[in-house]
Design a protein around this motif. Structure first.
Motif, PDB file in Angstrom:
ATOM      1  N   LEU A  58       5.631   8.585 -50.820  1.00  0.00           N
ATOM      2  CA  LEU A  58       4.514   8.425 -49.626  1.00  0.00           C
ATOM      3  C   LEU A  58       5.086   7.729 -48.315  1.00  0.00           C
ATOM      4  N   LYS A  59       6.106   6.985 -48.709  1.00  0.00           N
ATOM      5  CA  LYS A  59       6.986   6.260 -47.603  1.00  0.00           C
ATOM      6  C   LYS A  59       7.940   7.282 -46.940  1.00  0.00           C
ATOM      7  N   GLU A 115      -2.372   2.026 -47.814  1.00  0.00           N
ATOM      8  CA  GLU A 115      -3.436   2.593 -46.942  1.00  0.00           C
ATOM      9  C   GLU A 115      -2.436   2.741 -45.437  1.00  0.00           C
ATOM     10  N   GLU A 116      -1.312   1.938 -45.256  1.00  0.00           N
ATOM     11  CA  GLU A 116      -1.004   2.126 -43.926  1.00  0.00           C
ATOM     12  C   GLU A 116      -0.028   3.360 -44.081  1.00  0.00           C
ATOM     13  N   HIS A 117       0.734   3.864 -44.964  1.00  0.00           N
ATOM     14  CA  HIS A 117       1.391   4.945 -45.075  1.00  0.00           C
ATOM     15  C   HIS A 117       0.397   6.232 -44.689  1.00  0.00           C
ATOM     16  N   VAL A 118      -0.757   6.057 -45.710  1.00  0.00           N
ATOM     17  CA  VAL A 118      -1.421   7.398 -45.749  1.00  0.00           C
ATOM     18  C   VAL A 118      -2.195   7.557 -44.187  1.00  0.00           C
ATOM     19  N   CYS A 119      -2.481   6.329 -43.621  1.00  0.00           N
ATOM     20  CA  CYS A 119      -3.101   6.274 -42.375  1.00  0.00           C
ATOM     21  C   CYS A 119      -2.228   6.680 -41.307  1.00  0.00           C
ATOM     22  N   SER A 120      -0.789   6.540 -41.630  1.00  0.00           N
ATOM     23  CA  SER A 120       0.425   6.803 -40.513  1.00  0.00           C
ATOM     24  C   SER A 120       0.397   8.439 -40.525  1.00  0.00           C
ATOM     25  N   ILE A 121       0.369   8.921 -41.966  1.00  0.00           N
ATOM     26  CA  ILE A 121       0.730  10.508 -42.062  1.00  0.00           C
ATOM     27  C   ILE A 121      -0.345  11.271 -41.339  1.00  0.00           C
ATOM     28  N   PHE A 162      -1.602  -3.345 -37.126  1.00  0.00           N
ATOM     29  CA  PHE A 162      -0.969  -2.063 -37.496  1.00  0.00           C
ATOM     30  C   PHE A 162      -2.038  -1.054 -38.030  1.00  0.00           C
ATOM     31  N   VAL A 163      -2.536  -1.422 -39.242  1.00  0.00           N
ATOM     32  CA  VAL A 163      -3.211  -0.168 -39.800  1.00  0.00           C
ATOM     33  C   VAL A 163      -4.395  -0.006 -38.989  1.00  0.00           C
ATOM     34  N   LEU A 164      -5.144  -1.112 -38.581  1.00  0.00           N
ATOM     35  CA  LEU A 164      -6.422  -0.908 -37.501  1.00  0.00           C
ATOM     36  C   LEU A 164      -5.882  -0.045 -36.339  1.00  0.00           C
ATOM     37  N   THR A 183      -7.598   4.386 -53.042  1.00  0.00           N
ATOM     38  CA  THR A 183      -6.139   3.670 -53.186  1.00  0.00           C
ATOM     39  C   THR A 183      -5.903   3.760 -54.867  1.00  0.00           C
ATOM     40  N   PRO A 184      -5.178   4.283 -55.252  1.00  0.00           N
ATOM     41  CA  PRO A 184      -4.844   4.219 -56.695  1.00  0.00           C
ATOM     42  C   PRO A 184      -4.673   2.808 -57.321  1.00  0.00           C
TER      43      PRO A 184
END
Length: 469
Positions: free
Chosen positions: A260-261, A310-316, A397-399, A295-296
């Protein structure tokens, strides 16, 4: 004469203090034994008995040299006495190199570290390590590690993983940090393909030991570092890196978190446009959205936090919204309308979760600022930057990514999506004003390390999206 150095094995440890002269002596002994061993190997290539003794002598001095790793301020001697070249020629010293380049050791002496790292890079250490990574899979174990094989019977040929591979991966990950020249060199040598090949083992199998897991994570880190360079994004695309990462996400093994990263690194920014389009073409949306929706639970095992995931998924998803054009873009928006806009509902759930986390962090920071002013301390730019980093870390950042996704789907031209966002905001007492504020702050901080022109265009793009939100 060589004989005068031979009793070294015990004597340095007991009698001689380890100082500049004893280290010099050690290095010179190593050079002599290395030369003698090479000479005998060339002379009797088919008769190992003839060079076995010199091999053992060489191995003794290499083991002794590990003590140098405790004194980074003497590393310059390795460089001045031209040992780096000899060291790089021997696979058996990979573990010594690993100790010499240990992060904690390097921090002890910045100067020593710099001298050694420069010499390693000049000696094409990356090239050798990449070749070693390939070589260590050979069924002919002798080729993989001359001395190691004779001395370590436990490394049997059936094992594709061994300690050397772990060390290679560690050194590689260190050398690729913040170094574009090394990243380019690795890319030019088809190193991206080698990394992908080494990682493909973990598509359907978990690492069997803690060491193997560490190696896997080092290789993923190395790949992420490489993808910071635009040229390597293309090599990753052509090497079918996206397909491998996508499979890893589906297989639900340990490698999923790191995959994911890697996708995040490969798709971010304008340089990630081709990878974003390809990801949609290989049906990546079917893989990424279930991870967005839930989230698993297994994340704990790999030491990844919920926030990181959640950060990686939202960033993608944000990268795709930024980069996708035409038909692929429509497919992404369609995903948000599926099942009565359930993905919009999830987005808004994440929005309120992270908004609360950031508001709590802001309260704490405001309290600290108030205290500092009361004590008559000055709030300089350095402090303000530190506070901002703390806010990012607390979830800002996620926000920002979530708000960006929200604003993008609000501008999709699909009335249903825009209505759903505003409807949930109203029901939960949220406000568009807060979202605008978060996005303005995001626009201000955008494009670290990019040109002014890029920053300006990007800011304008975000402000235009905000105006019609």
């Amino acid at each position: 004469p060589l004989a005068s150095f031979l009793p070294l094995s015990g004597s340095i440890k007991q009698a001689e203090p380890v100082d500049e002269s004893s280290v010099k002596k050690m290095i010179l002994t190593f050079e002599k034994r290395s030369y003698k061993n090479q000479e005998l190997r060339i002379k009797f290539p088919d008769n190992p008995e003839k060079f076995m003794e010199s091999e053992l002598d060489l191995n003794d001095i290499i083991q002794e040299m590990h003590v140098i790793a405790t004194m980074p301020d003497l590393y310059h001697l390795l460089v001045e006495l031209n040992s780096v070249h000899s060291l790089l020629g021997l696979l058996t010293v990979v573990d010594l190199l690993q100790e010499l380049t240990d992060i904690d050791t390097l921090h002890e002496s910045e100067e020593g570290a710099e001298v050694l790292i420069d010499a390693l890079l000049e000696g094409q250490v990356v090239a050798l390590l990449v070749q070693n990574m390939e070589r260590l899979d050979e069924s002919v174990k002798e080729e993989a590690d001359g001395v190691y094989n004779t001395l370590s019977c436990h490394l049997n040929a059936k094992m594709p993983f061994d300690a050397n591979k772990l060390y290679c991966s560690e050194i590689l990950a260190i050398l690729l940090q913040n170094n574009d020249d090394t990243r380019e060199l690795l890319g030019e040598m088809d190193g991206i393909d080698v990394l992908l090949q080494q990682l493909s083992v973990f598509k359907r199998h978990n690492p069997s030991t803690a060491e193997e897991q560490e190696m896997m994570e080092n290789l993923f880190d190395a790949l992420c570092s490489c993808l910071m360079l635009a040229n390597n994004r293309d090599r990753f695309l052509k090497g079918e890196g996206l397909q491998l990462m996508n499979l890893m996400l589906r297989e639900k093994k340990m490698s999923r978190t790191s995959a994911l990263k890697v996708l995040d690194h490969g798709m971010i920014g304008p340089e990630g446009a081709d990878n974003c389009h390809k990801f949609v073409d290989i049906l990546g949306l079917r893989t990424i959205f279930p991870l967005f929706m839930k989230t698993p639970k297994k994340m704990k095992k790999t030491g990844t936090s919920e926030k990181e995931h959640e950060e990686h998924v939202c960033s993608i998803i944000a990268s795709m919204l930024r980069n996708l054009k035409s038909q692929q873009r429509s497919r992404l928006f369609t995903k948000f309308t599926e099942n009565d806009c359930e993905k919009v509902d999830r987005l808004m759930e994440l929005y309120f979760k992270y908004l609360e986390a950031v508001q709590q962090a802001d309260k704490r920071i405001e309290g600290e600022k108030h205290e500092m002013v009361r004590r008559g301390e000055i709030l300089d730019d350095g402090m303000e930057d530190e506070f901002y980093l703390r806010r990012l870390d607390a979830g800002l950042f996620v926000l920002q990514l979530i708000c960006y996704i929200m604003v993008e789907i609000g501008n999709s031209g699909i009335a249903q999506l825009q209505q759903r966002v505003h409807q949930i905001l109203n029901v939960r007492g949220g406000s568009v004003k807060v979202i605008r504020h978060i996005m303005r702050e995001y626009a201000e901080s955008i494009g670290d390390g990019k040109t002014e022109e890029f920053k300006e265009v990007e800011r304008k793009r975000i402000m235009d999206l905000l105006d019609s939100f």
